[in-house]
Design a protein around this motif. Structure first.
Motif, PDB file in Angstrom:
ATOM      1  N   GLY A  24     -45.118  24.823  -2.102  1.00 14.93           N
ATOM      2  CA  GLY A  24     -45.078  24.370  -3.396  1.00 14.93           C
ATOM      3  C   GLY A  24     -45.277  25.688  -4.342  1.00 14.93           C
ATOM      4  N   ALA A  25     -45.127  27.004  -3.828  1.00 21.49           N
ATOM      5  CA  ALA A  25     -45.238  28.193  -4.748  1.00 21.49           C
ATOM      6  C   ALA A  25     -44.127  28.141  -5.598  1.00 21.49           C
ATOM      7  CB  ALA A  25     -45.134  29.450  -3.943  1.00 21.49           C
ATOM      8  N   PRO A  26     -44.013  28.446  -6.954  1.00 23.08           N
ATOM      9  CA  PRO A  26     -42.977  28.338  -7.959  1.00 23.08           C
ATOM     10  C   PRO A  26     -41.917  29.311  -7.531  1.00 23.08           C
ATOM     11  CG  PRO A  26     -44.951  29.259  -8.769  1.00 23.08           C
ATOM     12  CD  PRO A  26     -45.086  28.817  -7.631  1.00 23.08           C
TER      13      PRO A  26
ATOM     14  N   GLY B 158     -30.873  30.383   0.591  1.00 27.02           N
ATOM     15  CA  GLY B 158     -32.592  30.400   1.408  1.00 27.02           C
ATOM     16  C   GLY B 158     -33.567  30.449   0.331  1.00 27.02           C
ATOM     17  N   PRO B 159     -34.749  30.294   0.552  1.00 26.96           N
ATOM     18  CA  PRO B 159     -35.969  29.903  -0.043  1.00 26.96           C
ATOM     19  C   PRO B 159     -36.461  31.373  -0.736  1.00 26.96           C
ATOM     20  CG  PRO B 159     -36.834  29.623   2.102  1.00 26.96           C
ATOM     21  CD  PRO B 159     -35.097  29.737   2.090  1.00 26.96           C
ATOM     22  N   PHE B 160     -35.717  32.393  -0.175  1.00 25.31           N
ATOM     23  CA  PHE B 160     -36.333  33.736  -0.745  1.00 25.31           C
ATOM     24  C   PHE B 160     -35.012  34.479  -1.258  1.00 25.31           C
ATOM     25  CE2 PHE B 160     -40.709  33.167   0.511  1.00 25.31           C
ATOM     26  CZ  PHE B 160     -40.543  32.394   1.714  1.00 25.31           C
ATOM     27  N   ARG B 161     -35.625  35.712  -1.961  1.00 29.50           N
ATOM     28  CA  ARG B 161     -34.837  36.757  -2.579  1.00 29.50           C
ATOM     29  C   ARG B 161     -35.262  37.705  -2.646  1.00 29.50           C
ATOM     30  NH1 ARG B 161     -34.088  34.349  -8.628  1.00 29.50           N
ATOM     31  NH2 ARG B 161     -36.154  34.775  -9.350  1.00 29.50           N
TER      32      ARG B 161
ATOM     33  N   ALA C 101     -37.023  31.916  -4.258  1.00 26.94           N
ATOM     34  CA  ALA C 101     -35.807  31.781  -5.078  1.00 26.94           C
ATOM     35  C   ALA C 101     -36.023  30.449  -5.613  1.00 26.94           C
ATOM     36  CB  ALA C 101     -34.627  32.039  -4.307  1.00 26.94           C
ATOM     37  N   ARG C 102     -36.776  29.460  -5.277  1.00 27.04           N
ATOM     38  CA  ARG C 102     -37.029  28.440  -5.497  1.00 27.04           C
ATOM     39  C   ARG C 102     -38.376  28.000  -5.231  1.00 27.04           C
ATOM     40  NH1 ARG C 102     -36.200  25.154  -1.200  1.00 27.04           N
ATOM     41  NH2 ARG C 102     -34.826  26.202   0.306  1.00 27.04           N
ATOM     42  N   ALA C 103     -38.705  26.538  -5.526  1.00 26.23           N
ATOM     43  CA  ALA C 103     -39.945  26.031  -4.826  1.00 26.23           C
ATOM     44  C   ALA C 103     -39.983  25.780  -3.772  1.00 26.23           C
ATOM     45  CB  ALA C 103     -40.474  24.965  -5.820  1.00 26.23           C
ATOM     46  N   LEU C 104     -41.021  26.209  -2.907  1.00 28.64           N
ATOM     47  CA  LEU C 104     -41.065  26.022  -1.362  1.00 28.64           C
ATOM     48  C   LEU C 104     -41.564  24.421  -1.447  1.00 28.64           C
ATOM     49  CD1 LEU C 104     -42.642  29.267  -0.140  1.00 28.64           C
ATOM     50  CD2 LEU C 104     -40.344  28.855  -0.451  1.00 28.64           C
ATOM     51  N   ASP C 105     -40.837  23.808  -0.093  1.00 30.80           N
ATOM     52  CA  ASP C 105     -41.239  22.491   0.265  1.00 30.80           C
ATOM     53  C   ASP C 105     -41.200  22.492   1.722  1.00 30.80           C
ATOM     54  OD1 ASP C 105     -37.868  21.469  -0.657  1.00 30.80           O
ATOM     55  OD2 ASP C 105     -38.624  22.545   1.002  1.00 30.80           O
TER      56      ASP C 105
ATOM     57  N   SER D 215     -44.626  33.044   6.574  1.00 36.29           N
ATOM     58  CA  SER D 215     -45.402  32.068   7.095  1.00 36.29           C
ATOM     59  C   SER D 215     -45.757  31.213   6.080  1.00 36.29           C
ATOM     60  CB  SER D 215     -46.485  32.224   7.929  1.00 36.29           C
ATOM     61  OG  SER D 215     -46.404  33.093   9.190  1.00 36.29           O
ATOM     62  N   LEU D 216     -45.221  29.960   6.053  1.00 36.63           N
ATOM     63  CA  LEU D 216     -45.448  28.745   5.023  1.00 36.63           C
ATOM     64  C   LEU D 216     -46.654  28.024   5.239  1.00 36.63           C
ATOM     65  CD1 LEU D 216     -41.915  27.663   4.369  1.00 36.63           C
ATOM     66  CD2 LEU D 216     -43.094  29.635   3.386  1.00 36.63           C
ATOM     67  N   LEU D 217     -47.916  28.405   4.504  1.00 28.52           N
ATOM     68  CA  LEU D 217     -49.080  27.582   4.699  1.00 28.52           C
ATOM     69  C   LEU D 217     -49.584  26.549   3.518  1.00 28.52           C
ATOM     70  CD1 LEU D 217     -51.153  30.741   5.840  1.00 28.52           C
ATOM     71  CD2 LEU D 217     -49.779  29.234   7.383  1.00 28.52           C
ATOM     72  N   GLU D 218     -50.409  25.940   3.839  1.00 24.54           N
ATOM     73  CA  GLU D 218     -50.978  24.928   2.874  1.00 24.54           C
ATOM     74  C   GLU D 218     -51.681  25.773   1.776  1.00 24.54           C
ATOM     75  OE1 GLU D 218     -49.333  21.477   4.227  1.00 24.54           O
ATOM     76  OE2 GLU D 218     -50.662  21.881   2.531  1.00 24.54           O
ATOM     77  N   PRO D 219     -52.068  25.176   0.599  1.00 26.19           N
ATOM     78  CA  PRO D 219     -52.500  26.074  -0.410  1.00 26.19           C
ATOM     79  C   PRO D 219     -53.891  26.678   0.000  1.00 26.19           C
ATOM     80  CG  PRO D 219     -51.299  24.301  -1.444  1.00 26.19           C
ATOM     81  CD  PRO D 219     -51.387  24.071  -0.146  1.00 26.19           C
TER      82      PRO D 219
END
Length: 842
Positions: A578-580, A612-615, A626-630, A660-664
């Motif tokens: 959910g990171a913006p 991709g989700p990153f830039r 690059a966008r909100a992570l889901d 690594s994508l983690l819970e908040p």
């Protein structure tokens, strides 16, 4: 059992009968064919080569050859074949050389005897060894010497030659002959049934020993094999001399001056005549054949062997002041030939006669009523014209000396034309004049002088050892040895710094400056040394010039990622679900050892491609969302980031970042556990964590960054004011103002006077930026006088010139315009190209 035994006996009987029948059939076949097998094999066949299936040709079945011991009876050394016991084949066992076995005989057939036991049989095998082209033609000798007399031997004359031999037979031994190209000789090959082949060397053109004394030709023999082989023989043809050249003097007339007081035996002249012939045809004797009208037989004598003319009598200028002699040079050939020359001997006057005075105008006695102006005794008045550094001084009555009254300067006037005028006191007065030429000799009173005191030389790094960097030239107006200048690198002129002789060398004669080793901009940016020019006078004088060698940077270093990004390991970072968009996750840091444009780095996300989700920031190296992570993005993202510089060609380095994508709550826990070591991570890991991973540390560093930016802004304002209103002094002397230009890490350009900026990339050490300016060489000096042998100075640089630097500076404008228009950090409109704001804006 009885039936089985009877069956075995019956079958055994049938086999014996079949064997007897085969033997009888074989004997009958051999009786019909003469009992002989013929095979053919080429010479030089490899060991193990199958010549023929002997057992099969003899009618034996498989395995029967080994059972009946099929073998050669007496193989011998010359056979070089053997029978295989297992297969019964006839094989080559050693080298077969047809020339060794049969010589020139054709065909070459070997007769072998083959023994077959049980029952005993003897067979004859004929083996023919065929020829291959394995022998080159061979001449009887590698060199043949011939002697032919020049001119007397007429064209068309024939000289027999021995041909070559070839150990092969047939077409492999059919030889053809060729001769190396020559306008004087050719070949003639005659073939007859009685005499065979006859080879002749034919003279096509008359020979001249004085033109070519020895002819060297190559005779080549080529056989008819496939491929053909050749053999050569050198023909050395010596041309014998004939007396066809007369002696020749190097001059037709010789002029000699001899003082009249020369003693008897004095050498007047040594004559030398040359004869192009050799041997006795070139032995020369000299003689005086004719004299002038004055009888000089008792005055001069010539040596018949050496050609020396010496005095045998006394000379008197007042009696005879010129002699004309004729000398003949005759060789000893048959018939003899002669050459002639004249010798003109001029007798020089010396002061061997005392002056004589005659009084012709004295009138005595003088009347007392003589009118004014009457000449009693004439006096002579002498003076020099025009006015010059010379003057006349009377020594005694009627004699004057030409003396020097002013200092001379040969570099200003090298020769004076002086006219001495004399006028008597008669009425009317009579005048006479005499011209004198007074040359001024040179002394070493001028030191070599360079065209300028300081030379600026630009050289690109990684240049080849021995490359020419520049050409220095010092002028010395003196002449001969006093003006001959030699150059050297002088280490005593500059204190401290790198030794110039370790990097460069100067040619002692031409003044060309060479590189002794490749230059490295990262090791040496500026090298200052002195070049000394020394003339060859006594004592020698010298002059110095300072050379400032600026090394220009090239893109020879790839970007280096700060550890551990430069290692083979993978960098790690965390991000929360959910990171913006725009959330900074990490920052890749790299440095480049080059300077300027070559050190300006850009970062590109190589993998994954697409949406991709990153830039990654193009110039900052910051990895952000690059966008909100889901959850569809997965638990882990592997990013491959490429760091490139802007050099030509561009160099790059790669870094792997695992996010690594983690819970908040897990991301906060990971950030809290890593907060204690965040400072160490930033300095050693090569990656800076984003706010999501270290929010507490980010606040602290944000305050520090704001303070630093404020300080830098105030410093920039002060420097801008100083550079705006301070007097701008040129860094180096030369045509036009000198400008130093350097590139910052974001691509903007800054301007400075006499100082270079420092460029810091990421957290690496500062380094001097590239300095660009125009060389300050003056135009070449005017052409020296005819006596001056100094070379004209060439262009300073072969690879870098002022026009090249100006064309390089033109690349700043489109670059700055693109950065000004496309960068988000530039708020104001783009300044006009060439203005102060254009140069100083960062």
């Amino acid at each position: 059992k009885r039936k089985e035994r009877e069956g075995k006996e019956r079958r055994m009987g049938e086999r014996c009968c079949a064997a007897v029948v085969r033997v009888l059939v074989l004997q009958a076949a051999w009786a019909l064919s003469g009992g002989q097998v013929r095979y053919s094999v080429p010479e030089e066949a490899k060991a193990g080569t199958v010549v023929g299936r002997l057992a099969q040709d003899l009618g034996l079945e498989a395995g029967e050859a080994e059972a009946r011991r099929l073998r050669l009876v007496a193989q011998g050394r010359r056979a070089s074949v053997e029978v295989s016991g297992a297969s019964g084949a006839l094989l080559v066992s050693s080298r077969l050389d047809r020339e060794e076995l049969c010589g020139k005989s054709a065909p070459c057939a070997l007769r072998l005897e083959v023994l077959l036991e049980r029952p005993l049989r003897v067979f004859h095998v004929q083996l023919e060894v065929t020829d291959i082209n394995d022998n080159a033609p061979i001449f009887p000798a590698a060199r043949k010497n011939l002697s032919i007399t020049e001119f007397t031997t007429l064209p068309g004359s024939r000289f027999p030659l021995e041909g070559a031999s070839d150990a092969d037979i047939g077409m492999n031994a059919q030889l053809t002959y060729t001769l190396s190209p020559s306008e004087y000789f050719s070949l003639d090959l005659q073939k007859t049934e009685e005499d065979g082949e006859s080879l002749f060397l034919v003279l096509r053109k008359s020979l001249d020993r004085e033109t070519i004394a020895v002819h060297r030709l190559v005779l080549t023999a080529t056989d008819g094999g496939r491929p053909s082989l050749t053999g050569t023989m050198e023909l050395v043809i010596s041309v014998l001399d004939a007396n066809d050249n007369m002696p020749q003097f190097n001059q037709s007339v010789y002029k000699v001056q001899v003082p009249e007081n020369s003693e008897r035996g004095t050498l007047v002249i040594r004559l030398n005549a040359t004869d192009l012939d050799e041997g006795s045809n070139s032995n020369i004797s000299y003689s005086l054949q004719m004299l002038s009208q004055q009888d000089g037989r008792d005055v001069f004598r010539i040596d018949r062997t050496s050609g020396e003319i010496r005095l045998t009598g006394d000379l008197d200028f007042e009696d005879v002041n010129l002699y004309r002699l004729q000398v003949d040079a005759t060789d000893k050939g048959t018939p003899p030939l002669s050459g002639h020359c004249k010798v003109v001997v001029e007798v020089l006057d010396v002061n061997d006669n005392a002056p004589e005075v005659w009084v012709t105008s004295l009138s005595v006695p003088v009347p007392e009523d003589a009118s004014l102006g009457t000449v009693v005794n004439g006096r002579v008045r002498c003076w020099v014209w025009p006015a010059s550094p010379f003057g006349l001084e009377a020594t005694f009555l009627g004699s004057y000396s030409l003396v020097l009254r002013e200092a001379l300067d040969r570099e200003r006037v090298s020769e004076y034309e002086v006219e001495v005028r004399a006028e008597d006191g008669g009425a009317p007065a009579l005048r006479a004049s005499r011209g004198l030429r007074v040359p001024v000799s040179d002394v070493n009173d001028n030191a070599p002088l360079f065209a300028q005191a300081v030379y600026t030389v630009l050289a690109r790094e990684n240049n080849a050892a021995g490359a020419e960097l520049a050409r220095l030239w010092a002028r010395d107006p003196d002449e001969a040895a006093n003006g001959r200048v030699s150059y050297s690198v002088w280490e005593g002129g500059v204190a401290g710094g790198a030794a110039g002789s370790s990097y460069v060398s100067v040619d002692a004669e031409s003044g060309r400056l060479w590189a002794l080793q490749p230059l490295d901009y990262e090791e040496l940016q500026v090298l200052q040394f002195e070049v000394r020019a020394v003339d060859a006078g006594e004592p020698p004088l010298s002059g110095n010039a300072t050379v400032q060698l600026f090394v220009l940077d090239e893109n020879d270093n790839a970007p280096a990622l700060l550890p551990p990004a430069g290692s083979s390991g993978t960098l790690w970072a965390w991000a929360a679900w959910g990171a913006p968009a725009g959330q900074v996750v990490a920052k890749i840091r790299a440095v480049d050892a080059d300077s300027g444009y070559n050190a300006w780095l850009r970062y590109e996300l190589w993998e994954p491609r697409g949406k991709g989700p990153f830039r990654v920031g193009l110039y900052s190296g910051e990895v952000s969302t690059a966008r909100a992570l889901d959850e569809a993005d997965g638990p882990r993202q592997r990013l491959l980031i490429v760091v490139r510089d802007h050099g030509e060609p561009a160099r790059s380095a790669t870094a792997t970042l695992s996010v690594s994508l983690l819970e908040p709550n897990e991301a906060a826990l990971a950030a809290g556990s890593s907060a204690a070591s965040s400072a160490v991570s930033r300095s050693a890991a090569g990656v800076e964590l984003g706010p999501a991973a270290a929010s507490a540390a980010t606040n602290v560093w944000l305050v520090v960054a704001i303070c630093a930016v404020s300080s830098l802004f105030l410093l920039a304002v002060v420097l801008y004011g100083a550079s705006r209103w301070a007097p701008r002094a040129a860094v180096l002397s030369g045509p036009g103002p000198t400008t130093l230009v350097c590139a910052s890490e974001v691509g903007s350009w800054s301007y400075s006077q006499r100082h270079s900026r420092s460029l810091c990339v990421a957290d690496g050490a500062a380094k001097s930026d590239l300095m660009v300016f125009s060389p300050n060489f003056p135009p070449p000096p005017p052409a020296p006088a005819a006596k001056d042998t100094q070379p004209e100075p060439s262009a300073l640089l072969d690879t870098v010139s002022g026009n090249t630097l100006l064309s390089s500076l033109t690349h700043i404008q489109p670059f700055w315009t693109s950065r000004c228009a496309g960068s988000a950090g530039v708020q104001a409109p783009c300044p006009r190209a060439g203005s102060d704001e254009y140069l100083t804006r960062a």
